[in-house]
Motif scaffolding. Structure first.
Motif, PDB file in Angstrom:
ATOM      1  N   MET A   1       0.840  -1.193   0.000  1.00 18.82           N
ATOM      2  CA  MET A   1       0.000   0.000   0.000  1.00 18.82           C
ATOM      3  C   MET A   1       0.876   1.245   0.000  1.00 18.82           C
ATOM      4  O   MET A   1       1.793   1.368   0.789  1.00 18.82           O
ATOM      5  CB  MET A   1      -0.868  -0.004   1.246  1.00 18.82           C
ATOM      6  CG  MET A   1      -2.013   0.937   1.131  1.00 18.82           C
ATOM      7  SD  MET A   1      -3.327   0.455   2.242  1.00 18.82           S
ATOM      8  CE  MET A   1      -2.582   0.816   3.796  1.00 18.82           C
ATOM      9  N   SER A   2       0.631   2.139  -0.882  1.00 20.04           N
ATOM     10  CA  SER A   2       1.460   3.334  -0.942  1.00 20.04           C
ATOM     11  C   SER A   2       0.761   4.488  -0.246  1.00 20.04           C
ATOM     12  O   SER A   2      -0.406   4.415   0.123  1.00 20.04           O
ATOM     13  CB  SER A   2       1.732   3.684  -2.395  1.00 20.04           C
ATOM     14  OG  SER A   2       0.519   4.031  -3.024  1.00 20.04           O
ATOM     15  N   SER A   3       1.503   5.556  -0.066  1.00 24.00           N
ATOM     16  CA  SER A   3       0.939   6.693   0.643  1.00 24.00           C
ATOM     17  C   SER A   3      -0.132   7.331  -0.227  1.00 24.00           C
ATOM     18  O   SER A   3      -0.133   7.215  -1.443  1.00 24.00           O
ATOM     19  CB  SER A   3       2.033   7.708   0.925  1.00 24.00           C
ATOM     20  OG  SER A   3       2.415   8.331  -0.283  1.00 24.00           O
ATOM     21  N   ARG A  42       0.852  -0.966   6.824  1.00 24.81           N
ATOM     22  CA  ARG A  42      -0.299  -1.864   6.879  1.00 24.81           C
ATOM     23  C   ARG A  42      -0.430  -2.565   5.541  1.00 24.81           C
ATOM     24  O   ARG A  42      -0.384  -1.934   4.501  1.00 24.81           O
ATOM     25  CB  ARG A  42      -1.571  -1.053   7.184  1.00 24.81           C
ATOM     26  CG  ARG A  42      -2.827  -1.878   7.332  1.00 24.81           C
ATOM     27  CD  ARG A  42      -4.012  -1.024   7.772  1.00 24.81           C
ATOM     28  NE  ARG A  42      -4.071  -0.856   9.220  1.00 24.81           N
ATOM     29  CZ  ARG A  42      -3.788   0.264   9.868  1.00 24.81           C
ATOM     30  NH1 ARG A  42      -3.412   1.327   9.205  1.00 24.81           N
ATOM     31  NH2 ARG A  42      -3.874   0.325  11.180  1.00 24.81           N
ATOM     32  N   GLY A  43      -0.556  -3.885   5.587  1.00 24.17           N
ATOM     33  CA  GLY A  43      -0.740  -4.635   4.356  1.00 24.17           C
ATOM     34  C   GLY A  43      -2.206  -4.635   3.951  1.00 24.17           C
ATOM     35  O   GLY A  43      -3.037  -3.982   4.578  1.00 24.17           O
ATOM     36  N   ASP A  44      -2.518  -5.373   2.900  1.00 28.30           N
ATOM     37  CA  ASP A  44      -3.911  -5.410   2.477  1.00 28.30           C
ATOM     38  C   ASP A  44      -4.592  -6.733   2.834  1.00 28.30           C
ATOM     39  O   ASP A  44      -5.731  -6.961   2.503  1.00 28.30           O
ATOM     40  CB  ASP A  44      -4.026  -5.139   0.965  1.00 28.30           C
ATOM     41  CG  ASP A  44      -3.067  -6.001   0.169  1.00 28.30           C
ATOM     42  OD1 ASP A  44      -2.495  -6.948   0.752  1.00 28.30           O
ATOM     43  OD2 ASP A  44      -2.891  -5.742  -1.041  1.00 28.30           O
ATOM     44  N   LYS A 186       8.617  -4.759  -3.311  1.00 32.36           N
ATOM     45  CA  LYS A 186       8.716  -4.261  -1.938  1.00 32.36           C
ATOM     46  C   LYS A 186       9.839  -4.994  -1.216  1.00 32.36           C
ATOM     47  O   LYS A 186      10.076  -6.166  -1.480  1.00 32.36           O
ATOM     48  CB  LYS A 186       7.406  -4.491  -1.186  1.00 32.36           C
ATOM     49  CG  LYS A 186       6.344  -3.447  -1.512  1.00 32.36           C
ATOM     50  CD  LYS A 186       5.093  -3.649  -0.674  1.00 32.36           C
ATOM     51  CE  LYS A 186       4.024  -2.621  -1.007  1.00 32.36           C
ATOM     52  NZ  LYS A 186       4.310  -1.297  -0.455  1.00 32.36           N
ATOM     53  N   PRO A 187      10.516  -4.318  -0.276  1.00 27.21           N
ATOM     54  CA  PRO A 187      11.587  -4.983   0.475  1.00 27.21           C
ATOM     55  C   PRO A 187      11.019  -6.138   1.305  1.00 27.21           C
ATOM     56  O   PRO A 187       9.891  -6.061   1.775  1.00 27.21           O
ATOM     57  CB  PRO A 187      12.130  -3.887   1.401  1.00 27.21           C
ATOM     58  CG  PRO A 187      11.591  -2.600   0.873  1.00 27.21           C
ATOM     59  CD  PRO A 187      10.328  -2.934   0.161  1.00 27.21           C
ATOM     60  N   SER A 188      11.830  -7.183   1.488  1.00 31.53           N
ATOM     61  CA  SER A 188      11.328  -8.333   2.245  1.00 31.53           C
ATOM     62  C   SER A 188      12.159  -8.624   3.485  1.00 31.53           C
ATOM     63  O   SER A 188      11.886  -9.576   4.204  1.00 31.53           O
ATOM     64  CB  SER A 188      11.295  -9.578   1.356  1.00 31.53           C
ATOM     65  OG  SER A 188      12.595  -9.900   0.909  1.00 31.53           O
ATOM     66  N   HIS A 189      13.207  -7.825   3.704  1.00 33.68           N
ATOM     67  CA  HIS A 189      14.062  -8.031   4.866  1.00 33.68           C
ATOM     68  C   HIS A 189      14.642  -6.660   5.204  1.00 33.68           C
ATOM     69  O   HIS A 189      14.885  -5.848   4.319  1.00 33.68           O
ATOM     70  CB  HIS A 189      15.164  -9.030   4.519  1.00 33.68           C
ATOM     71  CG  HIS A 189      15.987  -9.520   5.693  1.00 33.68           C
ATOM     72  ND1 HIS A 189      16.909  -8.727   6.338  1.00 33.68           N
ATOM     73  CD2 HIS A 189      16.032 -10.724   6.320  1.00 33.68           C
ATOM     74  CE1 HIS A 189      17.478  -9.426   7.323  1.00 33.68           C
ATOM     75  NE2 HIS A 189      16.961 -10.642   7.334  1.00 33.68           N
ATOM     76  N   GLY A 372       3.210  -7.239   5.610  1.00 34.29           N
ATOM     77  CA  GLY A 372       2.500  -6.097   5.034  1.00 34.29           C
ATOM     78  C   GLY A 372       3.033  -4.734   5.423  1.00 34.29           C
ATOM     79  O   GLY A 372       2.489  -3.715   5.030  1.00 34.29           O
ATOM     80  N   SER A 373       4.107  -4.699   6.233  1.00 35.33           N
ATOM     81  CA  SER A 373       4.610  -3.436   6.779  1.00 35.33           C
ATOM     82  C   SER A 373       6.083  -3.265   6.414  1.00 35.33           C
ATOM     83  O   SER A 373       6.765  -4.233   6.086  1.00 35.33           O
ATOM     84  CB  SER A 373       4.462  -3.462   8.307  1.00 35.33           C
ATOM     85  OG  SER A 373       5.312  -2.520   8.924  1.00 35.33           O
ATOM     86  N   THR A 374       6.557  -2.041   6.497  1.00 34.95           N
ATOM     87  CA  THR A 374       7.979  -1.773   6.336  1.00 34.95           C
ATOM     88  C   THR A 374       8.789  -2.586   7.346  1.00 34.95           C
ATOM     89  O   THR A 374       9.918  -2.963   7.079  1.00 34.95           O
ATOM     90  CB  THR A 374       8.244  -0.274   6.564  1.00 34.95           C
ATOM     91  OG1 THR A 374       7.573   0.449   5.530  1.00 34.95           O
ATOM     92  CG2 THR A 374       9.709   0.057   6.534  1.00 34.95           C
ATOM     93  N   TYR A 375       8.207  -2.826   8.512  1.00 30.15           N
ATOM     94  CA  TYR A 375       8.914  -3.551   9.566  1.00 30.15           C
ATOM     95  C   TYR A 375       8.374  -4.970   9.676  1.00 30.15           C
ATOM     96  O   TYR A 375       7.294  -5.191  10.223  1.00 30.15           O
ATOM     97  CB  TYR A 375       8.758  -2.809  10.908  1.00 30.15           C
ATOM     98  CG  TYR A 375       9.187  -1.367  10.821  1.00 30.15           C
ATOM     99  CD1 TYR A 375      10.534  -1.032  10.740  1.00 30.15           C
ATOM    100  CD2 TYR A 375       8.250  -0.337  10.779  1.00 30.15           C
ATOM    101  CE1 TYR A 375      10.936   0.284  10.620  1.00 30.15           C
ATOM    102  CE2 TYR A 375       8.643   0.990  10.672  1.00 30.15           C
ATOM    103  CZ  TYR A 375       9.981   1.290  10.590  1.00 30.15           C
ATOM    104  OH  TYR A 375      10.378   2.587  10.464  1.00 30.15           O
ATOM    105  N   PRO A 376       9.114  -5.943   9.126  1.00 35.06           N
ATOM    106  CA  PRO A 376       8.640  -7.324   9.188  1.00 35.06           C
ATOM    107  C   PRO A 376       9.220  -8.051  10.394  1.00 35.06           C
ATOM    108  O   PRO A 376       9.917  -7.469  11.228  1.00 35.06           O
ATOM    109  CB  PRO A 376       9.187  -7.921   7.891  1.00 35.06           C
ATOM    110  CG  PRO A 376      10.482  -7.199   7.662  1.00 35.06           C
ATOM    111  CD  PRO A 376      10.344  -5.840   8.327  1.00 35.06           C
TER     112      PRO A 376
END
Lengths: 560, 211
Positions: A1-3, A42-44, A186-189, A372-376
């Motif tokens: 989800m983008s801004s 927040r993911g979808d 999207k980044p995954s780590h 779903g978040s920048t912070y996994p």
């Protein structure tokens, strides 16, 4: 989800329903979360659904297993060689806690020192405001491009997307972030954001997306890195504005710090005319001396190195050396909401090393996208709901994050600042249950309590449950209950009810025989004629779980 | 009257701390500080770490500085090098190539035309193999030691300390400081380490044992 870039007013209200900044009539107000629908917190989809899909990606799991195990091994080697590692962790934890206790004065001190040294400090209530500030600053330079150092904070607020919506191209310069950006991914780590990609995919991405790249480029990592170097060098030399995050900001001296490996950080922090740094308010440290702790904790926990190749420390503006203009944007975006929670605030101590991701059995299998978040990973599962909330909408995907864990505790052991992530997860589960109000699961629990306290009712209920065997498959597992009980099986499987209940078995002839045999055995052993011939621990009792204790995370890890 | 973002954020923090009391804490620095090690041990430790990072280490005495610098440069085929204005000119006495003295007015892209750069260093941490540059006149501005592809760095053993706390204690916070632990590296592609991405791809360290 983008801004969502549709909010034009940079002086919007803070959403807390207060006009002032401080307490109103002496009553403290609960600070607001990161505004719903903005940024990348927040993911979808809820975690179990996202995880199920990610688990189907074999390459992802292979890459993740290799990456997490390799970094884990290196981390253990370099933390194990320091005799004072535990004392460093203690100090790191105490410094961060002390920082949170004194946050207002430390931020004011940081602001004063940065300003004294020729920098400009900006404050942002949330990601929307931070994006606006950065955009305004970039526009003031006349540039329609910026180069970026890998930064969690700007990823969190969706800065790149916002800049793009305003006609400004943001070039990620960390190799992995570049791969992710070029692929529209999207980044995954936290540490190695493109770990879900293999070398052939990266070669294809570079061939397709890097202007003027050698069409014969092969998939050798060194050649791919060289292609990125050639492409980015031109950007480093020509783009006049850089945007970075910060690993640490020292209140005592106004010194900012970026820890990195590739040298792209040094390029961005040194060559452009203007430098804009976006820093979460929790990244401040009281004293310059505190670096002696964190420069040991961070690299060893993060990449498993004794020290990362490059660390930059800068204080305001230095004439004749580096940027002529320096802006520091201090970002709240839900951090004060986390701070208002006595237990949850501990998550703010995080220094973004990613050690907890690498030891997590859930992360290792699902990867970062499922959160779903920048912070996994484990820290993401506690930080994300606190920054952005868990119940901002119906079926908020963030409400599933505190359950994305087996509570095995490996993350706590690995954390360099000793964040008790399992306790935080439990607290968040509690809060979610409290907030969620009357649910089917809650009602079911209440009903179960009533039934279990009356033996006759219990027996009847057990008999009634027998048809549920029909729902289960051959593996005797029920993966999905019908509504309204589907909440229970969303994140766990349910074993099928047994053919016979324990109570009815006990009352049967077979049960009576077993009871007599046990009594006889007990009598023999009391008589000193040896114990049982077979202690039963021949290791074959796990036959019904062929993969031993390493089952899929949606398959019973809850019980580990 | 609308509150500024600054007032709002500071107000929220004070509210948060009022809603949930701070947890009392004492910062105990029980980890190792103020360590000293004999010269030979510091040298051995530092060399081990630098080699581990794929840096080339040359050990010499101060009277052989010029010769060792020239050796390091010619080993890498460097003919055109840059130096900070405050570098001891004696260090380049044995080098027969072209030397450019850096100044703030030289645009960074021009530094890319250099084959390498020679600098001194401020302090070095043996335990982590980390060299600290602080922008002193013999180390120059940050761009100088960043843009060229080869960095020859002179480290005096007297400036080599045991651990990170001992190194941080010697720094001057206001100076722009760069910590260098080997050449740049990335493991972003399938976790395979590639040395040399954006900074100098080659790091030559000259340790002077009596300086």
């Amino acid at each position: 989800m983008s801004s969502s870039p549709t909010r034009p007013d940079p002086t919007h209200p803070d959403g807390s329903g207060r006009s002032g900044g401080g307490t109103f009539l002496g009553l403290p107000a609960v600070p607001p979360r990161s505004p719903y629908g903005t940024g990348n917190l927040r993911g979808d989809r809820a975690f179990p659904r996202a995880a199920r899909e990610e688990l189907g990606n074999e390459q992802l799991r292979r890459n993740l297993t290799r990456a997490t195990h390799t970094i884990r091994g290196k981390r253990l080697a370099v933390t194990g060689e320091l005799p004072d590692w535990e004392r460093l962790r203690e100090a790191g934890s105490a410094i961060k806690t002390d920082t949170m206790n004194r946050l207002p004065e430390l931020l004011e001190e940081l602001e004063r020192k940065v300003t004294e040294r020729g920098g400009t400090v900006h404050w942002a209530r949330d990601g929307v405001e931070a994006n606006e500030i950065v955009t305004r600053l970039v526009e003031a330079t006349g540039s329609d491009e910026v180069i970026k150092v890998k930064s969690m904070a700007t990823q969190e607020i969706g800065l790149n997307e916002h800049l793009e919506s305003r006609g400004i191209a943001a070039h990620e310069t960390d190799l992995a972030e570049l791969i992710v950006q070029l692929a529209g991914d999207k980044p995954s780590h936290i540490l190695v954001p493109a770990i879900h990609r293999n070398r052939e995919e990266i070669r294809d991405i570079f061939r397709d997306r890097i202007p003027g790249v050698d069409p014969g480029l092969d998939a050798v990592p060194a050649h791919l890195a060289a292609a990125a170097r050639a492409y980015l060098r031109e950007k480093f030399m020509t783009v006049p504005v850089a945007v970075s995050g910060a690993n640490f900001g020292i209140a005592e001296t106004g010194t900012l710090s970026v820890v990195e490996s590739e040298g792209n950080g040094r390029m961005c922090l040194t060559l452009p005319r203007t430098l804009i740094t976006v820093m979460g308010i929790e990244k401040v440290l009281p004293r310059y001396r505190d670096l002696e702790v964190f420069l040991q904790l961070l690299p060893r926990s993060s990449t498993g190195e004794r020290m990362n190749p490059y660390t930059s420390l800068w204080t305001g503006v230095t004439p004749g050396d580096g940027p002529e203009e320096f802006h520091l944007v201090l970002l709240d975006n839900g951090r004060t909401a986390a701070l208002a929670d006595r237990i949850g605030r501990e998550a703010l101590n995080c220094i973004r090393c990613s050690a907890c991701l690498n030891v997590c059995p859930v992360y290792e299998r699902t990867g970062g996208h499922a959160y779903g978040s920048t912070y996994p990973g484990p820290i993401g599962a506690v930080l994300t709901p606190q920054l952005a909330g868990m119940d901002a909408a119906k079926n908020d995907p963030n409400s599933s994050l505190p359950y994305a864990s087996s509570l095995c505790g490996a993350c706590f052991d690995a954390c360099p600042v000793k964040i008790d992530i399992p306790s935080l997860l439990v607290e968040l589960r509690h809060q979610h249950t409290e907030q969620a109000g009357t649910t089917a699961e809650k009602l079911a629990m209440k009903a179960a309590a009533a039934v279990m306290s009356r033996p006759q009712l219990f027996t009847a209920a057990q008999k009634a449950a027998a048809p549920a065997r029909l729902v289960a498959g051959r593996d005797k597992v029920i993966s999905r209950l019908p509504p309204p009980f589907d909440g229970w099986t969303d994140s766990r499987d349910l074993p099928a009810p047994p053919r016979q209940t324990f109570r009815s078995w006990m009352a049967s002839e077979e049960g009576a025989a077993a009871l007599r045999a046990a009594a006889e055995e007990g009598r023999r052993s009391r008589d000193g004629r040896g114990g049982r011939p077979d202690d039963g621990h021949d290791g074959k009792h796990d036959d019904d779980r062929p993969d031993g204790r390493h089952g899929d995370p949606h398959h019973g890890e809850e019980e580990r | 009257m609308t509150a500024t973002a600054r007032e709002t954020v500071l107000g929220r923090i004070r509210d948060a701390l009022a809603l949930a009391d701070p947890r009392e804490v004492t910062v105990e620095r029980a980890y190792r500080t103020g360590r000293t090690l004999p010269d030979a041990q510091r040298l051995e430790l530092l060399t081990d770490r630098l080699v581990d990072y794929k840096a080339r280490v040359r050990v010499c005495t101060a009277d052989r500085t010029a010769r060792t610098v020239a050796e390091a440069l010619s080993a890498r085929g460097a003919r055109r090098i840059g130096v900070p204005a405050g570098l001891d000119p004696e260090w380049l006495a044995a080098f027969d190539g072209e030397v450019l003295e850096d100044s703030a007015g030289i645009p960074a892209p021009r530094l890319g035309d250099l084959d390498g750069v020679v600098t001194a260093s401020a302090v070095t941490c043996a335990e982590t193999g980390t060299i600290f540059l602080d922008g002193s006149p013999d180390q120059g501005r940050r761009a100088l030691s960043l843009v060229p592809d080869l960095h020859v760095c002179v480290v005096d053993l007297s400036s080599v300390v045991a651990g990170v706390p001992e190194a941080v204690a010697r720094l001057v916070p206001e100076r722009p400081t760069t910590l260098i632990s080997g050449p740049s590296a990335t493991s972003d592609i399938e976790l395979e380490r590639v040395e040399g991405v954006h900074g100098p791809r080659t790091l030559e360290v000259i340790v002077r044992t009596d300086a």
